[in-house]
Design a protein around this motif. Structure first.
Motif, PDB file in Angstrom:
ATOM      1  N   ALA A 110       0.811  -1.205  -0.132  1.00  0.00           N
ATOM      2  CA  ALA A 110      -0.022  -0.126  -0.062  1.00  0.00           C
ATOM      3  C   ALA A 110       1.155   1.074   0.102  1.00  0.00           C
ATOM      4  O   ALA A 110       0.508   2.100  -0.878  1.00  0.00           O
TER       5      ALA A 110
ATOM      6  N   VAL B 297      -8.074  -1.596   3.344  1.00  0.00           N
ATOM      7  CA  VAL B 297      -7.224  -0.400   2.911  1.00  0.00           C
ATOM      8  C   VAL B 297      -7.798   0.842   2.749  1.00  0.00           C
ATOM      9  O   VAL B 297      -8.126   1.455   2.145  1.00  0.00           O
TER      10      VAL B 297
ATOM     11  N   PRO C  21      -6.384   4.735   2.727  1.00  0.00           N
ATOM     12  CA  PRO C  21      -4.989   6.026   1.701  1.00  0.00           C
ATOM     13  C   PRO C  21      -4.896   7.030   2.662  1.00  0.00           C
ATOM     14  O   PRO C  21      -3.906   7.061   3.024  1.00  0.00           O
TER      15      PRO C  21
ATOM     16  N   VAL D 250      -3.577   0.328   7.383  1.00  0.00           N
ATOM     17  CA  VAL D 250      -4.116  -1.145   6.782  1.00  0.00           C
ATOM     18  C   VAL D 250      -5.095  -1.378   8.381  1.00  0.00           C
ATOM     19  O   VAL D 250      -4.598  -1.680   9.032  1.00  0.00           O
TER      20      VAL D 250
END
Length: 70
Positions: free
Chosen positions: A24, A55, A57, A62
């Motif tokens: 990620a 996830v 962002p 996470v």
């Protein structure tokens, strides 16, 4: 979320979660500025069970939502 789960399963979940965090961070280089649709939660299989993760962002995180052993 993982109360009572075997230590071996938790270790596998942690190992896979570390991989997800690295992926990620490479995919969302500046997560705090991310403006697209948020990804949906997904399942990950690990030896001895599975877990559901999300996830986020913008949070640069996470989240592990559920752990299931078998």
């Amino acid at each position: 979320m993982a109360g009572g789960a075997p230590a071996a399963l938790i270790a596998e979940v942690e190992k896979k979660a570390d991989e997800l965090v690295r992926a990620a961070s490479a995919f969302y280089l500046d997560g705090t500025g991310y403006e697209g649709d948020g990804p949906k939660g997904q399942d990950a299989l690990v030896p001895g069970g599975m877990f559901v993760y999300l996830v986020v962002p913008r949070h640069e995180s996470v989240y592990i939502r559920q752990v299931t052993g078998w």
